[in-house]
Design a protein around this motif. Structure first.
Motif, short mmCIF file in Angstrom:
data_model
loop_
_atom_site.label_atom_id
_atom_site.label_comp_id
_atom_site.label_asym_id
_atom_site.label_seq_id
_atom_site.Cartn_x
_atom_site.Cartn_y
_atom_site.Cartn_z
N THR A 124 -144.07 20.96 115.81
CA THR A 124 -142.97 21.15 114.88
C THR A 124 -143.10 20.23 113.67
O THR A 124 -143.32 19.03 113.83
N ASN A 125 -142.96 20.79 112.49
CA ASN A 125 -143.01 20.00 111.26
C ASN A 125 -141.72 19.20 111.16
O ASN A 125 -140.63 19.76 111.00
N GLU A 151 -146.27 26.67 113.44
CA GLU A 151 -146.08 25.41 114.15
C GLU A 151 -146.57 25.50 115.59
O GLU A 151 -146.20 24.70 116.44
#
Length: 167
Positions: free
Chosen positions: A84-85, A40
């Motif tokens: 960030t996912n 990420e």
């Protein structure tokens, strides 16, 4: 009188470096933000995306080094940016399960980091906004036709005022 105080994002979600103008540009280069997963963290050199293991590796949780294949040129602009996912939950809590500090921190970090990234990308408390790249307008139908507002790299500060009228 009442004073409204607004919180600002004091935790950046990116780190920028300039490669040395001479000598080794491999690194290590520091990362000034926290992240959940190495995948990420986006790495670009002069605006071009780089690939983990092919172009760079994490020397530690707080530093990145470039490989021979990814060595930045002298004076290159290097950027590490957290991405960030937020497409799915990091932790799926279950009834009757034990809540751990790790799970709670991971879940909270995912939300916090996503908000920080959104703030870094779109929100300025002083009413200004810096946009890198083009603005693309889709229109009311999501199709293959868009209108793009492209800006050439400025050579000085400029102001363009949009008139208050239709047409």
């Amino acid at each position: 009188t009442r004073q409204l105080i607004m919180a600002t994002n004091t935790a950046p979600s990116f780190t920028e470096h300039t490669a040395p103008s001479s000598g080794s540009t491999v690194g290590p280069y520091s990362i000034s933000f926290t992240y959940i997963d190495e995948d990420e963290v986006d790495v670009t050199v002069n605006g071009v995306s780089k690939t983990k293991t092919t172009h760079y590796t994490f020397a530690s949780a707080t530093t990145i080094e470039f490989t021979n294949a990814g060595t930045p040129p002298n004076s290159a602009a290097i950027k590490f940016q957290r991405d960030t996912n937020i497409g799915s939950k990091k932790v799926d809590f279950q009834d009757g399960s034990v809540l751990t500090e790790t799970d709670l921190d991971s879940s909270t970090d995912q939300l916090l980091f996503g908000l920080q990234e959104l703030s870094d990308d779109y929100v300025k408390r002083d009413g200004s906004q810096t946009i890198t790249g083009n603005l693309v307008f889709e229109g009311s139908t999501d199709d293959n036709n868009e209108t793009t507002l492209a800006i050439t790299d400025p050579t000085a500060d400029r102001t363009i005022t949009i008139p208050d009228r239709s047409g």
